[in-house]
Design a protein around this motif. Sequence first.
Motif, PDB file in Angstrom:
ATOM      1  N   ASP A   1      -3.074  10.284  23.473  1.00  0.00           N
ATOM      2  CA  ASP A   1      -3.481   9.719  22.419  1.00  0.00           C
ATOM      3  C   ASP A   1      -2.976   8.247  22.462  1.00  0.00           C
ATOM      4  N   ARG A   2      -1.989   8.546  22.429  1.00  0.00           N
ATOM      5  CA  ARG A   2      -1.617   7.251  22.588  1.00  0.00           C
ATOM      6  C   ARG A   2      -1.521   6.253  23.912  1.00  0.00           C
ATOM      7  N   TRP A   3      -2.493   6.104  24.583  1.00  0.00           N
ATOM      8  CA  TRP A   3      -3.191   5.520  25.803  1.00  0.00           C
ATOM      9  C   TRP A   3      -4.399   4.880  25.406  1.00  0.00           C
ATOM     10  N   LYS A   4      -4.670   5.208  23.919  1.00  0.00           N
ATOM     11  CA  LYS A   4      -6.259   4.737  24.033  1.00  0.00           C
ATOM     12  C   LYS A   4      -6.042   2.998  23.820  1.00  0.00           C
ATOM     13  N   PHE A   5      -6.254   2.495  24.601  1.00  0.00           N
ATOM     14  CA  PHE A   5      -5.394   1.206  24.049  1.00  0.00           C
ATOM     15  C   PHE A   5      -6.116   0.436  23.818  1.00  0.00           C
ATOM     16  N   TRP A   6      -7.957   0.643  23.862  1.00  0.00           N
ATOM     17  CA  TRP A   6      -8.629  -0.579  23.680  1.00  0.00           C
ATOM     18  C   TRP A   6      -9.038   0.146  22.175  1.00  0.00           C
ATOM     19  N   ARG A   7      -8.061   1.143  21.333  1.00  0.00           N
ATOM     20  CA  ARG A   7      -8.647   1.382  19.897  1.00  0.00           C
ATOM     21  C   ARG A   7      -8.465   0.328  19.502  1.00  0.00           C
ATOM     22  N   GLY A   8      -9.001  -0.434  18.192  1.00  0.00           N
ATOM     23  CA  GLY A   8      -8.133  -1.926  17.423  1.00  0.00           C
ATOM     24  C   GLY A   8      -7.766  -1.149  16.448  1.00  0.00           C
ATOM     25  N   THR A   9      -6.550  -1.823  15.953  1.00  0.00           N
ATOM     26  CA  THR A   9      -5.839  -1.901  14.941  1.00  0.00           C
ATOM     27  C   THR A   9      -6.147  -1.184  13.685  1.00  0.00           C
ATOM     28  N   ARG A  10      -5.734  -0.416  12.984  1.00  0.00           N
ATOM     29  CA  ARG A  10      -5.833   0.359  11.502  1.00  0.00           C
ATOM     30  C   ARG A  10      -5.164  -0.234  10.354  1.00  0.00           C
ATOM     31  N   ASN A  11      -5.127  -0.132   9.788  1.00  0.00           N
ATOM     32  CA  ASN A  11      -4.090  -0.205   8.427  1.00  0.00           C
ATOM     33  C   ASN A  11      -4.897   0.598   7.077  1.00  0.00           C
ATOM     34  N   PHE A  12      -3.872   1.132   6.863  1.00  0.00           N
ATOM     35  CA  PHE A  12      -5.024   2.324   5.417  1.00  0.00           C
ATOM     36  C   PHE A  12      -4.282   1.475   4.601  1.00  0.00           C
ATOM     37  N   ASP A  13      -5.864   1.980   3.774  1.00  0.00           N
ATOM     38  CA  ASP A  13      -4.639   0.689   2.278  1.00  0.00           C
ATOM     39  C   ASP A  13      -5.394   2.017   1.515  1.00  0.00           C
TER      40      ASP A  13
ATOM     41  N   LEU B   1      -7.563   7.639  -1.548  1.00  0.00           N
ATOM     42  CA  LEU B   1      -8.828   7.479  -2.978  1.00  0.00           C
ATOM     43  C   LEU B   1      -9.892   7.606  -3.322  1.00  0.00           C
ATOM     44  N   ASP B   2     -10.291   7.720  -4.372  1.00  0.00           N
ATOM     45  CA  ASP B   2     -11.750   7.676  -4.484  1.00  0.00           C
ATOM     46  C   ASP B   2     -12.873   6.464  -4.029  1.00  0.00           C
ATOM     47  N   GLU B   3     -13.390   6.344  -3.522  1.00  0.00           N
ATOM     48  CA  GLU B   3     -14.574   5.585  -3.031  1.00  0.00           C
ATOM     49  C   GLU B   3     -14.329   3.889  -3.920  1.00  0.00           C
ATOM     50  N   ASP B   4     -14.519   4.556  -5.009  1.00  0.00           N
ATOM     51  CA  ASP B   4     -14.646   3.393  -6.123  1.00  0.00           C
ATOM     52  C   ASP B   4     -13.215   2.508  -6.786  1.00  0.00           C
ATOM     53  N   GLU B   5     -12.187   2.670  -6.081  1.00  0.00           N
ATOM     54  CA  GLU B   5     -10.921   2.546  -6.090  1.00  0.00           C
ATOM     55  C   GLU B   5     -10.623   2.080  -5.882  1.00  0.00           C
ATOM     56  N   ALA B   6      -9.425   0.040  -6.410  1.00  0.00           N
ATOM     57  CA  ALA B   6      -9.213  -0.525  -5.973  1.00  0.00           C
ATOM     58  C   ALA B   6      -8.099  -0.590  -4.271  1.00  0.00           C
ATOM     59  N   ARG B   7      -8.093  -0.940  -3.606  1.00  0.00           N
ATOM     60  CA  ARG B   7      -6.747  -0.725  -2.391  1.00  0.00           C
ATOM     61  C   ARG B   7      -5.658  -1.426  -2.442  1.00  0.00           C
ATOM     62  N   ILE B   8      -5.039  -0.934  -1.542  1.00  0.00           N
ATOM     63  CA  ILE B   8      -2.960  -0.716  -2.098  1.00  0.00           C
ATOM     64  C   ILE B   8      -2.808  -1.431  -0.708  1.00  0.00           C
ATOM     65  N   PRO B   9      -1.912  -2.544  -0.874  1.00  0.00           N
ATOM     66  CA  PRO B   9      -1.744  -3.159   0.096  1.00  0.00           C
ATOM     67  C   PRO B   9      -0.292  -2.438   0.322  1.00  0.00           C
ATOM     68  N   LEU B  10      -0.205  -1.582   1.559  1.00  0.00           N
ATOM     69  CA  LEU B  10       0.482  -0.484   2.039  1.00  0.00           C
ATOM     70  C   LEU B  10       1.150  -1.396   3.521  1.00  0.00           C
ATOM     71  N   ASN B  11       2.707  -0.627   4.116  1.00  0.00           N
ATOM     72  CA  ASN B  11       3.047  -1.007   4.879  1.00  0.00           C
ATOM     73  C   ASN B  11       3.861   0.131   6.059  1.00  0.00           C
ATOM     74  N   LEU B  12       2.698   0.897   6.245  1.00  0.00           N
ATOM     75  CA  LEU B  12       2.768   1.495   7.071  1.00  0.00           C
ATOM     76  C   LEU B  12       2.894   2.227   8.535  1.00  0.00           C
ATOM     77  N   PRO B  13       3.285   1.097   9.442  1.00  0.00           N
ATOM     78  CA  PRO B  13       2.956   1.258  10.890  1.00  0.00           C
ATOM     79  C   PRO B  13       3.250   2.211  11.745  1.00  0.00           C
ATOM     80  N   ALA B  14       4.124   3.272  11.530  1.00  0.00           N
ATOM     81  CA  ALA B  14       4.366   4.686  11.888  1.00  0.00           C
ATOM     82  C   ALA B  14       2.727   4.839  12.090  1.00  0.00           C
ATOM     83  N   PHE B  15       2.629   5.707  10.359  1.00  0.00           N
ATOM     84  CA  PHE B  15       0.784   6.549   9.872  1.00  0.00           C
ATOM     85  C   PHE B  15       0.081   5.077  10.819  1.00  0.00           C
TER      86      PHE B  15
END
Length: 335
Positions: free
Chosen positions: A320-332, A25-39
């Motif tokens: 890449d999946r061994w980079k355990f130190w990285r924080g969780t991400r939630n695409f919105d 989305l564009d920067e000025d658009e409202a974020r959307i709650p999404l449930n995308l665990p694999a992504f």
Amino acid sequence: MLRLKLSFENISTMKLTLAIPSLNLDEDEARIPLNLPAFNTMLRYGTLHRQRCAPSSFYARYLWCGELAENAAKDLNMPSEAVAFASPVWQKMGMHQANVLTAEYLDIGKGEAERLCFDLSEFYRDISWHFTPILPELWLVSMQRTYLWGAKPVLDLGGLLGADDQPDGEDAVTWLRVQTEIQMWLAAHPVNHDRRKRGLPELNGLWLWDGLNGGGLGGTVFADTVWSRFHPNRRALPDSFQAYAETAAHLPDTHHILFMDDLRLSGLTGDRERYASVLQQWEERWFAPLYDTVRTGKIKRLDISTDGLNGGTLTFTAADRWKFWRGTRNFDGIW
């Protein structure tokens, strides 16, 4: 997370690219709650290279080689020295800008395109402009000379057309005059009378623009968009990763591109419900099985690329999946 048992013995060294226009989305658009665990997992562990990219450049990168207008002219056995594209649009005028919907979403019939192109060619017979439909959604106009009008590609119009979208070349005045003439001509044309009766949006504008040079990345392209018309190695886009895998296992090349442009319409119209719905379907049909396939090394590298101000490429590999130190991400809506 969905687990699928798929046979990838024949393509275990392959690279796969998901090319997804309008993902962010564009920067000025409202974020959307999404449930995308694999992504979200791939976003967490993968490497993101941000790169701003105009939609037209993004489409050209994956879907054709060379100059698009020249390719179209050759395909129609026409001279390619002085040609341009003519893209039907629907537009609704406002005080300072117009809402625009481009041809691939207007349900244009083959007969409608042929009738309009024939009648337009008659209308401009005195200046020898000839209109020919390549597809119902994309027309080519041949002229006696090349016009320098600097109009942006129709793919870059977005859903709104403002003052900044007007042409700036030395023939811009001619472009504006022709655009106005055609708008008036279309308003009275029988094709639009019939479309109004059927409840379809009118074809009340024609965007004239020059061609685009394509990068034509190698590999098989799976795409349904009209813009993939000139790719030499195109296949229909499957509706799921499982359907894709069944086909991919029998192909000889090791780089496949899945051009998935279902989000573009929501980007043009601002339909956030549709945007969220498409992504949720992709999570089950594409992202979850793709994560498993890359995690187990059956696909060596996955690139997810998109266009726009927040464009770029997310690269995910098994390591890449061994980079355990990285924080969780939630695409919105923006990665």
